[in-house]
Write an enzyme that holds these catalytic residues in place. Structure first.
Site, mmCIF file in Angstrom:
data_model
loop_
_atom_site.group_PDB
_atom_site.id
_atom_site.type_symbol
_atom_site.label_atom_id
_atom_site.label_comp_id
_atom_site.label_asym_id
_atom_site.label_seq_id
_atom_site.Cartn_x
_atom_site.Cartn_y
_atom_site.Cartn_z
ATOM 1 N N GLU A 1 0.811 -1.223 0.000
ATOM 2 C CA GLU A 1 0.000 0.000 0.000
ATOM 3 C C GLU A 1 0.846 1.275 0.000
ATOM 4 O O GLU A 1 0.498 2.265 -0.659
ATOM 5 C CB GLU A 1 -0.942 0.015 1.208
ATOM 6 C CG GLU A 1 -2.135 -0.913 1.086
ATOM 7 C CD GLU A 1 -1.812 -2.353 1.450
ATOM 8 O OE1 GLU A 1 -0.660 -2.634 1.830
ATOM 9 O OE2 GLU A 1 -2.725 -3.197 1.366
ATOM 10 N N HIS B 1 -9.857 -5.071 9.878
ATOM 11 C CA HIS B 1 -10.566 -4.962 8.592
ATOM 12 C C HIS B 1 -11.905 -4.264 8.775
ATOM 13 O O HIS B 1 -12.834 -4.502 8.022
ATOM 14 C CB HIS B 1 -10.836 -6.350 8.000
ATOM 15 C CG HIS B 1 -9.633 -7.073 7.507
ATOM 16 N ND1 HIS B 1 -8.627 -7.494 8.330
ATOM 17 C CD2 HIS B 1 -9.268 -7.459 6.258
ATOM 18 C CE1 HIS B 1 -7.699 -8.122 7.624
ATOM 19 N NE2 HIS B 1 -8.058 -8.109 6.360
#
Lengths: 318, 310
Positions: free
Chosen positions: A57, A125
């Site tokens: 990322e 998450h």
């Protein structure tokens, strides 16, 4: 049209309009995005403009920023907002500051699209960390609550001069709503009133807008009239729309799925109180705990209709 | 027309004189000097063209001048004057002038690597002729940013030249305590990227290696990693104390890239004593003029604190 389809439509149109737009991220290719919100783009535009990336990322946002300052308009997809933390350096230290530090020689028209919210996937998450970004000068942050706004805000984000974080939500992708057939752009920095009311203003965003509207519907049966404001844009905040409403209701409840400490509501309520003497305020957010994948604990942690109703009733006690 | 060796010498001498002039000022501000490491930026820039872009770390004075930025404008920027290319907002840590091929400095260690890869991706997708070069320190080699960038640059065959200015020390921590690999250019190998290690005090060696890799990237053959082993003369920054023994610093200064090239040019008859003295007078005058220019320029108006944010 489903929320996820509205995202694909916005990207498809902008990629057709502007060949500088490209999409980078994990599983954005023929897989079509983790929530099918990118279906069809790879087939239409090919793997040069719809690029699968490694699980990296930080580098992906960095590559997006670098491509943006060099003339492209990248959309970087970060599958879960929790993973945005890995890419905050290029986003915050570079993209948000590049226009300033170069005195306008460079700007970074980058969209980071990322998915927030709890849906049984556990402590890393599920998070909604959009409030973290609200103190970063140079960034814009938007969060749609309807398919029409998912479409309109994403298109508007792709016309910006600087970086925009577009926050969607796991529980919104399968929701449906009307999206005008003609092309349109939802202006960034403008909230929308979802329900009219006179006793209390509930200011919220993203999936929590649905919770607020349902709470308002049920409170109406008790004789309590709630106005629901969907903020849509968190940075900049549309203080005028919130204050127009709160000036009438004299009570403001802020509602967010993320942590209320230093949250969207903390900022919004403070600023509203600066303008409206005597405004009654309260905030609802997640409990001060990680969001577990355990169904009982997840439901206990994040706000639901009952908690919103309770908070409204409590706020209105004279 | 590539700069010849005398031009490389002049460029290194200008950086040295410029920094000396800056340091003569009590109000020089927070600076990271390039003294001792001039050959890395100068050798690299000799291999770049006007189509290319250069990025660097916060140790930016050498790279900016080597890339050909006007010393007057650079000095103004370093001293916070509005005549700088970034109107004094960037300073040394974030100095840039993209129109001059200098996407510029970024003062987060390793933070410029993926940015450089993104710029290279844009050049490739827009089928522009340039390449992107990025100078970073050995300190960045322990960070994930380098490894993530190498992977992507290799996968996408980006026109990217990564140049490690390995001055062998991160603030006070020697590389032996920070980095396991013996040769930092070996880090490219697992990704199938060509790497080379050269003497970073030898500007001709840096130039030749950079030229080879730049030509390769320009022809579409993808990225490369060039390690230049250098020595830092000054402390990490103007606000850092030096923990190296005085004798060690003297030994380091004996490796000076300027002295080395001067001796080579004199020995081969390419540079006479008189011409060398003239070069020194020229760069000293340029440095003094840069200070005068910066002094004459105004600070930005206080209202600029809020301009160019969005």
């Amino acid at each position: 049209m489903f929320f996820r389809e509205a995202i694909a439509r916005a990207l498809r149109e902008e990629m057709q309009h502007d060949e500088r737009v490209l999409l980078l991220g994990q599983d954005v290719g023929s897989f079509g995005g983790s929530y099918k919100e990118l279906v069809g783009l790879h087939r239409q535009f090919g793997s040069e403009r719809v690029r699968n990336t490694p699980v990296a990322e930080a580098a992906m946002i960095g590559v997006g920023v670098g491509a943006a300052i060099a003339g492209l308009r990248p959309v970087v997809s970060i599958t879960y907002m929790d993973f945005l933390m890995l890419g905050l350096d290029p986003l915050v230290n570079y993209a948000a500051k590049v226009r300033y530090k170069t005195a306008g020689q460079l700007h970074a028209p980058l969209v980071v699209k990322t998915t927030a919210g709890a849906k049984r996937q556990g402590v890393a998450h599920s998070q909604c960390i959009e409030a973290w970004l609200m103190g970063v000068p140079g960034l814009k942050v938007v969060a749609a609550g309807t398919p029409a706004d998912a479409y309109g805000l994403l298109k508007a984000a792709l016309r910006e001069e600087g970086p925009v974080v577009f926050v969607d939500h796991k529980r919104l992708f399968p929701t449906a709503g009307d999206v005008p057939t003609g092309e349109h752009y939802t202006p960034i920095g403008r909230a929308a009133v979802r329900r009219r009311g006179s006793d209390v203003t509930i200011a919220t965003h993203s999936y929590m807008t649905l919770i607020a509207v349902e709470a308002a519907t049920r409170l109406a049966a008790e004789g309590i009239s709630c106005e629901v404001v969907d903020l849509r844009s968190l940075l900049p905040l549309d203080l005028a729309t919130v204050c127009d409403s709160a000036a009438r209701t004299r009570a403001l409840l802020t509602l967010e799925e993320g942590q209320p400490a230093c949250g969207v509501g903390a900022e919004l309520a403070f600023r509203a109180r600066e303008q409206l003497d005597g405004l009654r305020i309260a905030r609802v957010g997640a409990l001060p705990a990680p969001v577990s994948s355990n169904p009982v604990l997840e439901a206990a942690c994040i706000p639901d209709v009952e908690r919103v109703m309770h908070a409204v009733r409590h706020l209105l006690i004279p | 027309m590539k700069p010849d060796a005398v031009e490389l010498l002049r460029s290194m001498m200008l950086i040295r004189a410029f920094e000396a002039a800056l340091m003569s000022r009590p109000d020089h501000g927070f600076q990271l000097l390039s003294a001792g490491e001039e050959a890395v930026a100068v050798g690299l820039c000799a291999a770049l063209t006007a189509d290319d872009q250069l990025l660097c770390s916060g140790r930016s004075i050498g790279p900016a001048l080597a890339r050909g930025l006007d010393p007057n404008l650079v000095m103004a920027e370093l001293l916070g004057k509005s005549a700088g290319p970034c109107r004094g907002k960037a300073g040394r840590g974030h100095l840039s002038q993209p129109a001059a091929g200098f996407l510029g400095a970024h003062a987060v260690v390793g933070g410029n690597l993926s940015i450089a890869a993104g710029a290279a991706l844009a050049m490739k997708l827009q089928r522009r002729p340039g390449i992107v070069a990025c100078i970073f320190g050995d300190g960045a080699c322990g960070a994930g940013a380098l490894h993530e960038t190498l992977n992507i640059a290799a996968l996408w065959q980006l026109p990217l030249l990564l140049v490690c200015d390995n001055n062998q020390i991160s603030v006070s921590t020697p590389r032996s305590e920070a980095l396991a690999p013996q040769r930092l250019s070996d880090l490219a190998q697992p990704f199938g990227i060509p790497g080379a290690t050269v003497d970073g005090m030898d500007v001709l060696a840096v130039r030749d290696a950079a030229q080879r890799f730049a030509d390769r990237a320009r022809s579409g053959s993808g990225p490369a990693l060039l390690e230049c082993v250098s020595w830092r003369f000054a402390t990490h920054s103007t606000s850092t104390r030096d923990t190296r023994p005085a004798g060690e610093i003297e030994a380091i200064k004996a490796r000076c890239p300027i002295k080395r090239l001067t001796a080579e040019l004199e020995a081969t008859g390419h540079l006479g004593r008189h011409a060398c003295e003239q070069l020194q007078r020229d760069v000293d005058a340029a440095a003094a003029a840069a200070l005068r220019f910066a002094d004459a320029a105004p600070y930005p108006d206080v209202s600029e604190v809020l301009t160019d944010v969005y």
